[in-house]
Scaffold this motif. Structure first.
Motif, PDB file in Angstrom:
ATOM      1  N   PHE A 196      27.738  70.593 -84.153  1.00 66.11           N
ATOM      2  CA  PHE A 196      27.974  70.824 -82.727  1.00 66.11           C
ATOM      3  C   PHE A 196      27.357  72.149 -82.292  1.00 66.11           C
ATOM      4  O   PHE A 196      26.767  72.250 -81.221  1.00 66.11           O
ATOM      5  CB  PHE A 196      29.474  70.830 -82.428  1.00 66.11           C
ATOM      6  CG  PHE A 196      30.121  69.482 -82.512  1.00 66.11           C
ATOM      7  CD1 PHE A 196      30.074  68.609 -81.449  1.00 66.11           C
ATOM      8  CD2 PHE A 196      30.775  69.084 -83.670  1.00 66.11           C
ATOM      9  CE1 PHE A 196      30.669  67.356 -81.517  1.00 66.11           C
ATOM     10  CE2 PHE A 196      31.377  67.842 -83.759  1.00 66.11           C
ATOM     11  CZ  PHE A 196      31.323  66.969 -82.685  1.00 66.11           C
ATOM     12  N   ALA A 245      31.630  67.757 -76.406  1.00 62.66           N
ATOM     13  CA  ALA A 245      31.297  68.441 -77.660  1.00 62.66           C
ATOM     14  C   ALA A 245      32.108  69.722 -77.805  1.00 62.66           C
ATOM     15  O   ALA A 245      32.620  70.032 -78.889  1.00 62.66           O
ATOM     16  CB  ALA A 245      29.802  68.748 -77.703  1.00 62.66           C
ATOM     17  N   GLN A 273      28.690  65.295 -71.629  1.00 64.92           N
ATOM     18  CA  GLN A 273      28.426  65.250 -73.073  1.00 64.92           C
ATOM     19  C   GLN A 273      28.671  66.609 -73.710  1.00 64.92           C
ATOM     20  O   GLN A 273      29.299  66.715 -74.768  1.00 64.92           O
ATOM     21  CB  GLN A 273      26.994  64.773 -73.329  1.00 64.92           C
ATOM     22  CG  GLN A 273      26.760  63.308 -73.018  1.00 64.92           C
ATOM     23  CD  GLN A 273      25.290  62.925 -73.069  1.00 64.92           C
ATOM     24  OE1 GLN A 273      24.409  63.791 -73.101  1.00 64.92           O
ATOM     25  NE2 GLN A 273      25.015  61.633 -73.074  1.00 64.92           N
ATOM     26  N   HIS A 274      28.189  67.665 -73.069  1.00 67.04           N
ATOM     27  CA  HIS A 274      28.395  69.017 -73.592  1.00 67.04           C
ATOM     28  C   HIS A 274      29.873  69.401 -73.512  1.00 67.04           C
ATOM     29  O   HIS A 274      30.377  70.100 -74.412  1.00 67.04           O
ATOM     30  CB  HIS A 274      27.551  70.019 -72.801  1.00 67.04           C
ATOM     31  CG  HIS A 274      26.121  70.068 -73.231  1.00 67.04           C
ATOM     32  ND1 HIS A 274      25.626  71.052 -74.050  1.00 67.04           N
ATOM     33  CD2 HIS A 274      25.081  69.236 -72.977  1.00 67.04           C
ATOM     34  CE1 HIS A 274      24.339  70.852 -74.275  1.00 67.04           C
ATOM     35  NE2 HIS A 274      23.975  69.757 -73.625  1.00 67.04           N
ATOM     36  N   THR A 331      23.482  71.562 -82.204  1.00 69.33           N
ATOM     37  CA  THR A 331      23.008  70.539 -81.269  1.00 69.33           C
ATOM     38  C   THR A 331      23.298  70.897 -79.817  1.00 69.33           C
ATOM     39  O   THR A 331      22.490  70.602 -78.922  1.00 69.33           O
ATOM     40  CB  THR A 331      23.648  69.178 -81.603  1.00 69.33           C
ATOM     41  OG1 THR A 331      23.405  68.863 -82.976  1.00 69.33           O
ATOM     42  CG2 THR A 331      23.082  68.079 -80.711  1.00 69.33           C
ATOM     43  N   PHE A 332      24.437  71.535 -79.574  1.00 71.06           N
ATOM     44  CA  PHE A 332      24.855  71.823 -78.201  1.00 71.06           C
ATOM     45  C   PHE A 332      24.860  73.316 -77.926  1.00 71.06           C
ATOM     46  O   PHE A 332      25.623  73.810 -77.099  1.00 71.06           O
ATOM     47  CB  PHE A 332      26.237  71.228 -77.942  1.00 71.06           C
ATOM     48  CG  PHE A 332      26.295  69.734 -78.098  1.00 71.06           C
ATOM     49  CD1 PHE A 332      25.958  68.902 -77.044  1.00 71.06           C
ATOM     50  CD2 PHE A 332      26.660  69.158 -79.312  1.00 71.06           C
ATOM     51  CE1 PHE A 332      25.998  67.522 -77.185  1.00 71.06           C
ATOM     52  CE2 PHE A 332      26.705  67.778 -79.469  1.00 71.06           C
ATOM     53  CZ  PHE A 332      26.362  66.957 -78.400  1.00 71.06           C
ATOM     54  N   ARG A 333      23.982  74.044 -78.597  1.00 66.60           N
ATOM     55  CA  ARG A 333      23.921  75.489 -78.437  1.00 66.60           C
ATOM     56  C   ARG A 333      23.517  75.879 -77.010  1.00 66.60           C
ATOM     57  O   ARG A 333      24.086  76.780 -76.403  1.00 66.60           O
ATOM     58  CB  ARG A 333      22.915  76.091 -79.425  1.00 66.60           C
ATOM     59  CG  ARG A 333      22.738  77.597 -79.300  1.00 66.60           C
ATOM     60  CD  ARG A 333      21.645  78.076 -80.239  1.00 66.60           C
ATOM     61  NE  ARG A 333      21.964  77.806 -81.617  1.00 66.60           N
ATOM     62  CZ  ARG A 333      22.686  78.623 -82.389  1.00 66.60           C
ATOM     63  NH1 ARG A 333      23.137  79.763 -81.886  1.00 66.60           N
ATOM     64  NH2 ARG A 333      22.953  78.307 -83.632  1.00 66.60           N
ATOM     65  N   GLN A 385      22.587  74.774 -72.944  1.00 66.80           N
ATOM     66  CA  GLN A 385      22.805  73.783 -71.894  1.00 66.80           C
ATOM     67  C   GLN A 385      21.612  73.778 -70.936  1.00 66.80           C
ATOM     68  O   GLN A 385      21.244  74.841 -70.413  1.00 66.80           O
ATOM     69  CB  GLN A 385      24.079  74.110 -71.101  1.00 66.80           C
ATOM     70  CG  GLN A 385      25.358  73.937 -71.887  1.00 66.80           C
ATOM     71  CD  GLN A 385      25.640  75.104 -72.795  1.00 66.80           C
ATOM     72  OE1 GLN A 385      25.521  76.260 -72.406  1.00 66.80           O
ATOM     73  NE2 GLN A 385      26.010  74.817 -74.032  1.00 66.80           N
ATOM     74  N   VAL A 398      24.902  64.528 -68.838  1.00 71.28           N
ATOM     75  CA  VAL A 398      24.655  65.574 -69.834  1.00 71.28           C
ATOM     76  C   VAL A 398      25.764  66.622 -69.802  1.00 71.28           C
ATOM     77  O   VAL A 398      26.216  67.107 -70.846  1.00 71.28           O
ATOM     78  CB  VAL A 398      23.283  66.234 -69.600  1.00 71.28           C
ATOM     79  CG1 VAL A 398      23.083  67.419 -70.533  1.00 71.28           C
ATOM     80  CG2 VAL A 398      22.165  65.210 -69.786  1.00 71.28           C
ATOM     81  N   LEU A 451      28.245  61.475 -76.725  1.00 73.51           N
ATOM     82  CA  LEU A 451      27.662  62.791 -76.924  1.00 73.51           C
ATOM     83  C   LEU A 451      26.160  62.822 -76.687  1.00 73.51           C
ATOM     84  O   LEU A 451      25.584  63.899 -76.529  1.00 73.51           O
ATOM     85  CB  LEU A 451      27.961  63.295 -78.346  1.00 73.51           C
ATOM     86  CG  LEU A 451      29.438  63.456 -78.710  1.00 73.51           C
ATOM     87  CD1 LEU A 451      29.572  63.836 -80.180  1.00 73.51           C
ATOM     88  CD2 LEU A 451      30.106  64.500 -77.825  1.00 73.51           C
TER      89      LEU A 451
END
Length: 248
Positions: free
Chosen positions: A128, A150, A146-147, A131-133, A135, A143, A109
């Protein structure tokens, strides 16, 4: 069973739909190319709490069957495949339950939760979301994946294999997402069905159970398909809802 309450957050359809709107095309394509790709077409779904609570009264844990006045029925693997569009054949979803979870998060991640958001092998879904709001526009392949991982974990913990909290996911699923192109080799539908059975059995047996685990989405979709007079009428037939329910 009046003491049982459904957790609407178990299927965060509105939240996930908004996330998809922020996704870059290349990130969406990565998810579409996985075994979870069909789930992107379901759209936002409103959970009928009263309907699902009524089903609990009809569930028999000893046989895993609903007993209706007109007969018996249950959710099968075939139903999982048709309603959710995920694989029901392949390798069993099983992995280690003890490892360095922090290192696992960093590896797959690119980030790690802090404080009480990581408890052993369990991560809160709120982490999540935060942290992944967003891109990054010029994200490289690493990357992007990873998104994508998630987001898939949020789907797993949010409405596919949710527990009674409706706000956490087990990291044991993360290694299965190492190579996103190989997700089709796992029988994900078997795991979803097993979690559904477990959630129904616990709700039917435990007298002080407050919430219900398992996929509320699958349970409701199956009910609408089996009992057609309960299914809602769609004003716009082109709006994604449930695969089988939409068929004429």
């Amino acid at each position: 069973m009046t003491n049982i309450a459904l957790n609407n957050d178990q299927y965060c359809s509105d939240s996930l739909t908004k996330i998809l709107q922020r996704f870059l095309p290349e990130m969406l394509q990565v998810i579409r190319n996985t075994a979870f790709g069909n789930l992107l077409t379901l759209g936002a779904v409103e959970i009928n709490n009263h309907l699902l609570l009524a089903l609990i009264e009809r569930w028999r844990p000893e046989t895993h069957i609903f007993h209706f006045p007109c007969g018996e029925a249950t959710v099968t693997l075939e139903n999982v495949a048709y309603q959710l569009g995920i694989p029901i054949e392949g390798e069993v979803v099983t992995r280690v339950t003890s490892t360095d979870w922090e290192a696992l998060c960093i590896r797959f991640l690119g980030a790690i939760s802090v404080g009480n958001e990581l408890m052993g092998q369990i991560v809160k879904l709120t982490w999540f979301e935060r942290t992944f709001r967003d891109q990054p526009e010029n994200a490289n392949e690493v990357v992007i994946e990873q998104h994508a991982r998630a987001f898939i974990l949020r789907m797993i913990g949010g409405f596919l294999m949710s527990d009674t909290s409706g706000n956490q996911v087990h990291l044991i699923y993360l290694p299965l997402l190492e190579d996103l192109t190989k997700t089709f080799q796992y029988s994900l539908g078997s795991t979803v069905l097993a979690c559904l059975y477990r959630g129904l059995c616990r709700a039917a047996i435990i007298s002080n159970q407050k919430e219900i685990g398992g996929s509320l989405l699958l349970r409701q979709s199956w009910t609408y398909d089996r009992i057609e007079n309960l299914a809602p009428r769609l004003r716009d037939p082109t709006t994604p809802y449930f695969p089988l329910v939409k068929r004429e």
